[in-house]
Each structure stands twice: as C-alpha cells, then as structure tokens.
Design an enzyme around this catalytic site. Structure first.
Site, PDB file in Angstrom:
ATOM      1  CB  THR A 164       9.398  -8.692 -12.034  1.00  0.00           C
ATOM      2  OG1 THR A 164      10.292  -8.411 -13.109  1.00  0.00           O
ATOM      3  CG2 THR A 164       8.789  -7.354 -11.387  1.00  0.00           C
ATOM      4  CB  THR A 212      10.538 -13.816 -15.585  1.00  0.00           C
ATOM      5  OG1 THR A 212       9.718 -14.993 -15.388  1.00  0.00           O
ATOM      6  CG2 THR A 212      11.197 -14.474 -16.831  1.00  0.00           C
ATOM      7  CB  CYS A 213      12.802  -9.164 -15.019  1.00  0.00           C
ATOM      8  SG  CYS A 213      11.387  -8.894 -15.476  1.00  0.00           S
ATOM      9  CB  SER A 214      15.365 -10.952 -10.536  1.00  0.00           C
ATOM     10  OG  SER A 214      15.067  -9.474 -10.550  1.00  0.00           O
TER      11      SER A 214
END
Length: 160
Positions: A46, A48-50
């Site tokens: 996703t 922001t996660c990545s």
C-alpha cells in the site's frame, strides 16, 4: 481492549517469512528473551506503507541494533507470500522480519484493528509501532486514522 505499555503480548500464531518458506511462530516464542521493534502496517504494497513506513525501518536497522534492539519485525494482515514479496521489493529481507497475520488474529488480540471495508480490504491491523521487551510492551505508538507520524522508525528510535 487495546494493549498498552506494561502489558504482555497475548498468545497468537503468526507466520514468519523465511528463505525456506512460511514458518508458523507463536508470539510467546518469537518475543521471548529479547527486545523487538514491531511495527504494523495496514497492508503490504500500500502507498504509505511501501513509500515511507517499511523504508524507514530498513534504513534505520543498524541504528536500532546500536540501541539494543535484537530484531525488527513488521506485521500486516496479509499472507506470508505477499509479505515475502514485499520484503524483497522493499529490500528488507535481511533487515526486517515479516510476520504475516493473515486472519487478523494478532491484530484482534492486541485490540488494534481497523475496518477498511470501504477500500475493499476488510479488517486490517492499525498502523503502529511498539517496542517489546521479553514479551512485554515497553513502548507503544498508535497512529490516528490516516496519519503517519508516531509509528515511524525515527520516532520509535527517539523513544529508546
């Protein structure tokens, strides 16, 4: 009830991503006798996660070790194969241990779930970071919905 500083992690089974494939691991065994920086993301791959969350922990891996952290781990409500692919894509395989929580059992047990059904993602784990010392929560930073501030690698490092 949401977990808090001073609480012991509840018993749950996660799936550890290894070079030899998925390996079930109990929280009791994984966190026993050491300090672990654990962060949770709503989902592998996703935005922001990545782009921000995982890269911060990869970049700061040595700084965590310098502060006495034995291992950095990431959990998400994804299967072990997705978590393994994400670790490779994020160049995290030798710096962050991926712990798949495919059925959200751990997220539910610590009381840190979020309903992402509006995005077609169902029940997910909230974005947070915690420091676990021998199975006990030593620090906990839970994000407000839609935010990425307190669970960053830099913020958790600053609290050590």
């Amino acid at each position: 009830m949401t977990i808090k500083v001073g609480d012991r992690l509840p018993h749950a089974t996660l799936v550890k991503v290894t070079p030899d494939g998925p390996d079930q691991v109990s929280t009791d065994d994984f966190f026993a006798g050491r300090r672990v920086a654990l962060f949770s993301v709503p989902g592998a791959f996703t935005p922001t996660c990545s782009a921000r969350h995982l890269p911060g922990y990869v970049e700061q891996a040595q700084a965590f070790r310098n502060k006495g952290v034995d291992e950095i781990a990431c959990t998400a409500v994804n299967d072990a194969f997705v978590m393994g692919a994400w670790a490779k894509a994020g160049e995290a395989t030798d710096k962050v241990t991926m712990l798949a929580d495919g059925n959200a059992d751990f997220a539910k047990a610590v009381g840190l779930t979020v309903d992402s059904s509006a995005y077609g993602m169902g029940t997910r784990g909230q974005r947070y970071a915690m420091l676990v010392n021998d199975g006990t929560v030593e620090a906990l930073h839970v994000e407000a919905p839609g935010e990425f501030k307190v669970s960053s690698a830099e913020n958790l490092l600053a609290s050590l």
